[in-house]
Design an enzyme around this catalytic site. Structure first.
Site, PDB file in Angstrom:
ATOM      1  CB  SER A 229     -57.640  -4.715 -18.547  1.00 32.15           C
ATOM      2  OG  SER A 229     -57.879  -4.366 -19.633  1.00 32.15           O
TER       3      SER A 229
ATOM      4  CG  ASP B 245     -65.986  -4.221 -18.822  1.00 28.72           C
ATOM      5  OD1 ASP B 245     -65.833  -3.683 -19.950  1.00 28.72           O
ATOM      6  OD2 ASP B 245     -65.134  -5.105 -18.345  1.00 28.72           O
TER       7      ASP B 245
END
Length: 287
Positions: free
Chosen positions: A169, A271
């Site tokens: 991330s 995602d």
């Protein structure tokens, strides 16, 4: 828009994380640190191996609380240890949450060290919004230089010629930018041969197909990503800032002009940032 169906236990864990993180984010762009610290459990280093891995902490710069946790596997002999790869790891959390001592990242890095038989250097960097861009990148590169200049003194039983940068991330974003900076210099000990980007936090002003398709995916929403960028980027910047839009901005670094390492990109099927990740690494291996 799609709704992700998950096993009940995982769904409950993601939902809890979502609501706790949401409660810590203030509308004025600040973070309720006291509340977050209540559920961001920390763990201490352990010289006694746990799960086959021992850990220790090293301070790099006390004035900025820059330090790293070293994970060393213990299932190899001394000769094999000298040839272990090194993974310099940057934790996720939207540049705003968690640390190298957070129990979730301690468990993760310990597992990586044991299963990959690699030495993990988990870097603790400054957090936004108290410390905005480029503080995190500066800390990441300072950690890299510290390791290079002090490798022998630190007695790390690993091969400095087998060095990888990695992160998930926001940590994946950080690892990318540190790799770009590192490609402009020559190190005396470390040789960075790879970047492992796990669902890196990239973005831009444009709304992509995945933004809308996975807007109800667990943990991350459009509102969340916009909030993270706003509290991290310099005041007055938009999401096309080169820190976020890593290749699509006129001031973004052309990696063809630097020694950029081979990259493994891991993308999540649900995602919402996967379109940005794919654009950013058109020529890399995507999983």
């Amino acid at each position: 828009m799609s709704s992700v169906k998950l096993p009940l236990k995982l769904h409950l864990l993601f939902s809890l994380d979502y609501f706790l993180t949401k409660a810590c984010r203030r509308s004025n762009g600040t973070v309720n640190r006291r509340l977050h610290n209540l559920f961001d459990l920390k763990t201490s280093p352990s010289k006694t191996p746990r799960k086959g891995v021992s850990t220790s902490d090293t301070i790099i710069n006390s004035s900025t609380n820059l330090w790293f946790r070293l994970y060393t596997p213990h299932s190899t002999n001394n000769e094999e240890k000298r040839n272990l790869p090194i993974i310099i790891y940057f934790h996720g959390g939207g540049f705003a949450f968690f640390s190298a001592s957070s129990i979730v990242y301690d468990i993760w890095c310990r597992r990586l060290s044991n299963e990959l038989q690699a030495v993990i250097v988990s870097v603790n960097y400054r957090l936004a919004p108290e410390h905005k861009f480029p503080s995190q990148y500066e800390d990441g590169f300072e950690a890299l230089k510290f390791l290079d200049e002090n490798f022998d003194r630190l007695s790390i039983n690993a091969n400095p010629g087998l060095c990888f940068l990695a992160g998930d991330s926001a940590g994946g974003n950080l690892a990318h930018h540190v790799s770009v900076k590192a490609g402009e210099l020559t190190f005396s000990k470390l040789k960075i041969i790879g970047l492992i980007a796990i669902q890196p936090f990239f973005g831009g002003e444009e709304r992509t197909e995945a933004d809308f398709l996975h807007s109800k995916a667990p943990i991350m929403t459009l509102h969340f990503t916009d909030w993270y960028w706003k509290m991290f980027l310099p005041d007055g910047s938009d999401r096309d800032h080169p820190a976020a839009n890593v290749f699509g901005h006129k001031s973004s670094t052309d990696i063809s002009q630097v020694e950029f390492p081979e990259t493994l990109l891991l993308m999540g099927g649900f995602d919402m940032l996967k379109n940005w990740q794919r654009r950013s690494f058109q020529d890399t291996l995507c999983l």
